[in-house]
Design a protein around this motif. Structure first.
Motif, PDB file in Angstrom:
ATOM      1  N   ALA A 172      55.691  55.206-125.319  1.00  0.00           N
ATOM      2  CA  ALA A 172      55.527  54.435-124.090  1.00  0.00           C
ATOM      3  C   ALA A 172      54.315  54.917-123.303  1.00  0.00           C
ATOM      4  N   ARG A 173      54.096  56.226-123.291  1.00  0.00           N
ATOM      5  CA  ARG A 173      52.943  56.767-122.571  1.00  0.00           C
ATOM      6  C   ARG A 173      51.640  56.326-123.220  1.00  0.00           C
ATOM      7  N   HIS A 175      51.088  53.598-124.762  1.00  0.00           N
ATOM      8  CA  HIS A 175      50.881  52.173-124.495  1.00  0.00           C
ATOM      9  C   HIS A 175      50.771  51.868-123.007  1.00  0.00           C
ATOM     10  N   GLY A 176      50.738  52.897-122.179  1.00  0.00           N
ATOM     11  CA  GLY A 176      50.556  52.698-120.753  1.00  0.00           C
ATOM     12  C   GLY A 176      51.769  52.141-120.040  1.00  0.00           C
ATOM     13  N   ARG A 177      52.974  52.379-120.575  1.00  0.00           N
ATOM     14  CA  ARG A 177      54.194  51.879-119.949  1.00  0.00           C
ATOM     15  C   ARG A 177      54.949  53.034-119.311  1.00  0.00           C
ATOM     16  N   GLN A 178      55.555  52.757-118.172  1.00  0.00           N
ATOM     17  CA  GLN A 178      56.317  53.783-117.473  1.00  0.00           C
ATOM     18  C   GLN A 178      57.692  53.989-118.084  1.00  0.00           C
ATOM     19  N   LYS A 179      58.220  52.967-118.751  1.00  0.00           N
ATOM     20  CA  LYS A 179      59.546  53.056-119.339  1.00  0.00           C
ATOM     21  C   LYS A 179      59.479  52.763-120.831  1.00  0.00           C
ATOM     22  N   THR A 180      60.401  53.347-121.566  1.00  0.00           N
ATOM     23  CA  THR A 180      60.458  53.145-123.003  1.00  0.00           C
ATOM     24  C   THR A 180      61.082  51.782-123.319  1.00  0.00           C
ATOM     25  N   SER A 181      60.950  51.375-124.565  1.00  0.00           N
ATOM     26  CA  SER A 181      61.556  50.110-124.990  1.00  0.00           C
ATOM     27  C   SER A 181      63.063  50.148-124.819  1.00  0.00           C
ATOM     28  N   ARG A 184      63.835  49.512-121.106  1.00  0.00           N
ATOM     29  CA  ARG A 184      63.553  48.142-120.686  1.00  0.00           C
ATOM     30  C   ARG A 184      64.558  47.160-121.277  1.00  0.00           C
ATOM     31  N   ASP A 234      56.913  46.495-130.478  1.00  0.00           N
ATOM     32  CA  ASP A 234      57.362  47.874-130.690  1.00  0.00           C
ATOM     33  C   ASP A 234      57.794  48.012-132.147  1.00  0.00           C
TER      34      ASP A 234
END
Length: 545
Positions: A172-173, A175-181, A184, A234
């Motif tokens: 997640a980090r 891909h620039g996302r604060q939360k994991t799949s 979410r 993902d």
């Protein structure tokens, strides 16, 4: 001061970490030596280490001073290792008064932090059985807290949703996302469960979510066996989607558990619809029964069922609220998710009225000045605080802590949501004729003499006065309503007595709904037959935000 216990369930390695301030000076040389035991080989072989923690309350009296003469004893495992009922860290300070035993390797980790390694051995020298050692050691740590008067460390009950793995967090980090799949997808599924009215509708809604892949499994008979979801894009090393079953997201999101909840939602009894109350008013009324009727006067299974249903209500709010409130409401729902589940099994047949009311909110998006949403948030805040106390009385430490976090987010959301409707009510209250305000003040003194002066000094008093006026215009007895509002529940924890009573009156009369704040017509009378001055402000036309 702290004590951590770390154990290797395969080779019997147990490591105790004892944090001490004011260490005995003669131990300094020993503690500064290189580690006597290296646990890295065990980690490389894939053996899982578990860790528990003990802390004092920071008052300056540590374990050394409490029982320095007793000293340090790490283990007592004559038969089966840590799983033996008499095993564990029963007396963690057995030898600290003198020199440490030579067969216990020690290493200073930092100031006030010591590692002590020991090995569990059976009396017959056979391999010790280490099944569920973590749970056994954790119970021993809790006993030590009680014995030595330490701070009660928050411990779980193995009902929390599975945390994302380190690999998921790193992906997640990247891909620039604060939360994991996983996180979410869990939020998405929870929100869909909160608005679905049947298992079939849940799967239909899930199949229509953009960016989510769905795979529904069936029995040979054709009945649904389960489902799994994946976030679009993902993939694993082979380029295949990373699937999560419902139970992998959370134990209560498995298809059988979802079907149990949704099947228990009976249809609304056939009766004339009550046009006097909005869906927000009905949901607030259903939630308002939770603290007193269900948490205080029902058995634990019924109470847990209502907390689970209330968690669904919080999951629904981010879908309906204005955009500026959604982040706070989403945080509140995610925090309360932990409080909605415990070892007490919730039965789906309970909390039907609340679940029906929640699903009616789908037809009532937040419009107008948001009065209905503010009313529900005011009720929700009371429910969440009551849930925290209910869990605390049952030693559900993680759930109580989660409920307190949810209360913080809900209070922030309520402050924003209530700003516009309360401002309108206060403005209308300031335009009331002087005799009307005086009559309302006299009623307040007669009903709540101990609170009257404080309420009259609060900025929210004009809103309460005009609410009493509206209640009288609607045919209610203001004195009886105000008495019920004051005695309905304690007020000493309220941030604003006038605002709290205003929302209670709205719940009791059913006047609060979207766009329900209305100007006071000229010529109508408040108790005492005093005329009311018309409000010069125009009500905001309903709009969808």
């Amino acid at each position: 001061m702290g004590l951590d216990v770390v154990g290797d369930g395969c080779n019997g390695m147990v490591q105790a970490v004892l944090g001490v301030t004011g260490l005995v000076e003669r131990l300094d040389g020993l503690l500064n030596e290189p580690p006597a035991v290296d646990v890295e080989p065990f980690e490389r072989r894939g053996h899982q280490l578990f860790q528990g923690q003990l802390e004092d309350a920071g008052e300056g009296e540590g374990l050394v001073e409490v029982d320095a003469a007793a000293g340090l004893a790490v283990l007592d495992t004559p038969h089966r290792g840590l799983t033996h009922p008499h095993a564990g860290l029963r007396h963690p300070l057995r030898q600290l008064g003198g020199a440490p035993p030579p067969d216990l390797p020690l290493q200073r980790h930092s100031r006030g932090h010591i590692h002590i390694a020991a090995t569990t051995v059976r009396g017959d020298l056979q391999k010790a059985r280490h099944w569920n050692d973590y749970l056994t050691a954790d119970r021993e740590l809790a006993a030590i807290e009680t014995e030595y008067g330490l701070r009660q460390v928050v411990r779980g009950d193995r009902t929390a949703a599975k945390r994302p793995t380190r690999a998921e967090q790193e992906k997640a980090r990247r891909h620039g996302r604060q939360k994991t799949s996983r996180e979410r997808l869990r939020t998405t599924v929870r929100q869909l469960v909160s608005i679905a009215t049947s298992p079939e509708e849940f799967l239909h809604l899930l199949d229509g979510v953009e960016g989510v892949l769905v795979d529904v499994q069936h029995f040979p008979s054709g009945d649904v066996r389960g489902y799994k979801v994946a976030a679009e894009g993902d993939t694993n090393a082979a380029g295949q989607p990373v699937w999560f079953s419902g139970s992998a997201l959370a134990s209560d999101l498995s298809y059988p558990r979802i079907a149990e909840r949704l099947t228990a939602i009976s249809p609304q009894p056939a009766q004339e619809p009550d046009h006097r109350t909005s869906p927000w008013q009905q949901a607030a009324a259903a939630a308002d029964r939770i603290p007193h009727h269900h948490l205080d006067h029902s058995d634990d299974a019924v109470a847990q069922a209502h907390l689970a249903a209330f968690g669904e209500a919080l999951d629904t709010l981010p879908l309906l609220a204005p955009h500026d409130l959604r982040p706070r409401l989403r945080q509140a729902a995610e925090a309360f998710e932990r409080a909605a589940r415990s070892r007490i099994r919730a039965q789906g047949r309970h909390a039907r009225a609340l679940r029906r009311a929640i699903r009616e909110l789908r037809t009532a998006p937040v419009t107008g000045d948001g009065t209905g949403l503010a009313l529900f948030l005011d009720t929700a805040l009371v429910v969440v605080i009551a849930a925290a106390h209910w869990h605390a009385r049952r030693r559900h430490a993680q759930q109580a802590e989660a409920a307190h976090r949810a209360a913080t987010h809900l209070r922030a959301a309520y402050t924003v949501a209530a700003e516009e409707p309360m401002a309108r009510l206060r403005e209308q209250g300031r335009h009331l004729a002087r005799p009307v305000r005086d009559q309302a003040a006299a009623l307040l003194h007669a009903t709540a003499p101990q609170l009257a002066e404080q309420i009259l000094r609060e900025p929210g008093w004009p809103a309460l006065a005009v609410t009493l006026t509206h209640a009288h215009q609607a045919g209610h007895d203001p004195r009886a309503l105000l008495t019920e509002a004051v005695t309905h529940r304690e007020l000493h924890t309220a941030h604003s007595l006038s605002d709290t009573l205003t929302w209670r009156l709205n719940r009791l009369t059913g006047m609060a709904g979207e766009g329900s704040v209305r100007p006071t017509p000229a010529g109508t009378a408040q108790p005492g037959s005093a005329a009311a001055v018309p409000d010069r402000s125009q009500p905001e036309s309903p709009r969808r935000r």
